[in-house]
Design a protein around this motif. Structure first.
Motif, PDB file in Angstrom:
ATOM      1  N   VAL A   4       0.854  -1.188   0.000  1.00  0.00           N
ATOM      2  CA  VAL A   4       0.000   0.000   0.000  1.00  0.00           C
ATOM      3  C   VAL A   4       0.894   1.243   0.000  1.00  0.00           C
ATOM      4  O   VAL A   4       1.901   1.289   0.719  1.00  0.00           O
ATOM      5  N   CYS A   5       0.541   2.255  -0.805  1.00  0.00           N
ATOM      6  CA  CYS A   5       1.340   3.475  -0.848  1.00  0.00           C
ATOM      7  C   CYS A   5       1.312   4.167   0.514  1.00  0.00           C
ATOM      8  O   CYS A   5       0.407   3.947   1.324  1.00  0.00           O
ATOM      9  N   ASP A  61       0.681   7.263   1.533  1.00  0.00           N
ATOM     10  CA  ASP A  61      -0.469   8.121   1.831  1.00  0.00           C
ATOM     11  C   ASP A  61      -1.665   7.296   2.295  1.00  0.00           C
ATOM     12  O   ASP A  61      -2.287   7.591   3.315  1.00  0.00           O
ATOM     13  N   GLU A  62      -1.971   6.247   1.550  1.00  0.00           N
ATOM     14  CA  GLU A  62      -3.124   5.414   1.916  1.00  0.00           C
ATOM     15  C   GLU A  62      -2.852   4.609   3.174  1.00  0.00           C
ATOM     16  O   GLU A  62      -3.751   4.390   3.994  1.00  0.00           O
ATOM     17  N   SER A  63      -1.625   4.184   3.366  1.00  0.00           N
ATOM     18  CA  SER A  63      -1.267   3.441   4.587  1.00  0.00           C
ATOM     19  C   SER A  63      -1.493   4.298   5.819  1.00  0.00           C
ATOM     20  O   SER A  63      -2.017   3.825   6.839  1.00  0.00           O
ATOM     21  N   ARG A 109      -7.470  -4.757  -3.329  1.00  0.00           N
ATOM     22  CA  ARG A 109      -6.389  -4.085  -4.051  1.00  0.00           C
ATOM     23  C   ARG A 109      -5.597  -3.233  -3.068  1.00  0.00           C
ATOM     24  O   ARG A 109      -6.177  -2.501  -2.267  1.00  0.00           O
ATOM     25  N   PRO A 110      -4.272  -3.298  -3.125  1.00  0.00           N
ATOM     26  CA  PRO A 110      -3.472  -2.569  -2.148  1.00  0.00           C
ATOM     27  C   PRO A 110      -3.565  -1.050  -2.279  1.00  0.00           C
ATOM     28  O   PRO A 110      -3.324  -0.319  -1.322  1.00  0.00           O
ATOM     29  N   ASN A 111      -3.919  -0.547  -3.467  1.00  0.00           N
ATOM     30  CA  ASN A 111      -4.076   0.886  -3.660  1.00  0.00           C
ATOM     31  C   ASN A 111      -5.387   1.165  -4.398  1.00  0.00           C
ATOM     32  O   ASN A 111      -5.833   0.350  -5.199  1.00  0.00           O
ATOM     33  N   SER A 142      -8.300   1.980  -6.726  1.00  0.00           N
ATOM     34  CA  SER A 142      -8.496   1.980  -8.170  1.00  0.00           C
ATOM     35  C   SER A 142      -9.986   1.988  -8.432  1.00  0.00           C
ATOM     36  O   SER A 142     -10.592   0.959  -8.729  1.00  0.00           O
ATOM     37  N   SER A 192     -11.020  -2.186  -3.944  1.00  0.00           N
ATOM     38  CA  SER A 192      -9.966  -1.468  -3.235  1.00  0.00           C
ATOM     39  C   SER A 192     -10.302  -1.447  -1.740  1.00  0.00           C
ATOM     40  O   SER A 192     -11.366  -1.909  -1.323  1.00  0.00           O
ATOM     41  N   SER A 193      -9.409  -0.867  -0.945  1.00  0.00           N
ATOM     42  CA  SER A 193      -9.644  -0.746   0.496  1.00  0.00           C
ATOM     43  C   SER A 193     -10.938   0.009   0.751  1.00  0.00           C
ATOM     44  O   SER A 193     -11.132   1.125   0.255  1.00  0.00           O
ATOM     45  N   ILE A 218     -10.185   3.457   2.363  1.00  0.00           N
ATOM     46  CA  ILE A 218      -9.724   4.506   1.452  1.00  0.00           C
ATOM     47  C   ILE A 218     -10.857   4.949   0.539  1.00  0.00           C
ATOM     48  O   ILE A 218     -11.040   6.150   0.288  1.00  0.00           O
TER      49      ILE A 218
END
Length: 343
Positions: A22-23, A25-27, A63-65, A67, A85-86, A89
């Motif tokens: 996960v990037c 920012d999102e983490s 999805r880890p980021n 989309s 996605s999360s 997020i």
């Protein structure tokens, strides 16, 4: 309970998600939301969820980021496909977008299908509240509840959150599932080795009340048929209306849960100064009404959680369940990340 540093918890959980792809920012957003749930005393939606989300990423179910695809957008209302996605997020970004729409049009609505577990809805409603708006959030979930008069799990606990800003009084925040309690509370008790659950919390496979953890199958709707009715309507508003997942279709391995985010700009409805005076006056009036015998006071929705959060922010520490901390630290050890220390 064990006590840990808020900052350390957020930093370590951020690292865990970054190691999971996960990037940053999102983490950080996810870590903030999880720790804040514990700060408010909602341990069923706090750091406990860390291991679940990492597992979903590893299994390819999350999805880890982010989309997301915009399916519809008429300026006031938008529908997104979250593409698994999360959920946290997606909820965060959807409320941001709903608030932008509300600033322009007075009301903004963003609906998200194809999401994942979205955690405590209060966080999203409070995003609008902190921006001087009224925030409302509805969400569907996989089957955890039997219909009123039934015994088969066919509908989610379908939570609802509403947050309205006040100026001099505690801003009210309502966040509730349509079940008597959140399923995570019973799960926490089971992990702690409990063999009994409180009366009224459980039904067995025949739909009969039980206090035995061994016989527990599902949670009844809150307020009986009223909670069941609310769950059905949330299914429609936060799911069926825009093609989102409901019941078993809302499982991680299926369509996933769905969300409806609504932001309302107060200035579109009223003079802002009048609103703030009136809402403060009304809260004060309600809290000043005659107390019941042996009552310690009248509380607004979310006032207990607000007190816990403020105390946690002031001390920089948060109380968490030891078994939940252990799950996070097990992940950290596996990834070569320093453990979160107890204080």
């Amino acid at each position: 309970m064990v006590r840990i540093s808020v900052k350390e918890a957020k930093d370590r959980i951020t690292e865990i998600f970054m190691k999971s792809g996960v990037c940053e920012d999102e983490s950080r957003i996810i870590a903030d939301m999880l720790v804040e749930a514990d700060q408010r005393g909602v341990h069923s939606h706090g750091i406990l969820c860390t291991a679940r989300y990492v597992r979903l990423i590893r299994e390819g179910k999350m999805r880890p980021n982010m989309s997301a695809t915009v399916v519809k957008d008429n300026g006031v209302v938008a529908v997104w496909d979250g593409n698994h996605s999360s959920g946290q997020i997606l909820g965060y970004r959807a409320m941001e977008e709903a608030m932008k729409k509300a600033k322009e049009h007075g009301v903004g609505v963003v609906c998200v299908k194809g999401a994942n577990h979205f955690g405590a809805l209060a966080y999203y409603a409070q995003m609008a509240q902190k921006a001087g708006m009224v925030g409302t959030v509805l969400g569907t979930g996989d089957s955890t509840m039997a219909p009123w008069g039934g015994c088969e799990k066919v509908i989610g606990n379908n939570p609802v959150a509403v947050a309205a800003p006040a100026r001099n009084e505690v801003s009210p925040v309502l966040d509730m599932a349509m079940t008597v309690v959140a399923n995570g509370k019973v799960s926490n008790m089971k992990r702690q080795g409990a063999t009994e659950i409180p009366e009224g919390w459980g039904l067995d496979r025949e739909g009969m009340p039980t206090t035995s953890m061994k016989d527990y199958y599902t949670i009844p709707p809150m307020a009986g048929y009223k909670g069941w009715g609310m769950a059905v309507m949330v299914d429609i508003l936060a799911g069926t209306l825009f093609g989102g997942g409901t019941g078993d279709r809302a499982k991680d391995c299926a369509d996933g849960p769905s969300l409806m985010m609504i932001a309302m700009d107060i200035s579109a409805f009223n003079d802002e100064e009048k609103y703030y005076k009136d809402v403060d006056d009304r809260i004060h009036e309600l809290k000043a009404s005659k107390l019941a015998k042996n009552s310690k006071g009248i509380l607004m929705p979310g006032e207990i959680e607000d007190g816990r959060f403020r105390a946690s922010e002031e001390s920089g520490m948060v109380d968490v369940l030891p078994e939940n901390l252990s799950m996070v630290n097990d992940l950290a050890a596996e990834m070569g990340i320093e453990a979160i220390q107890t204080l």
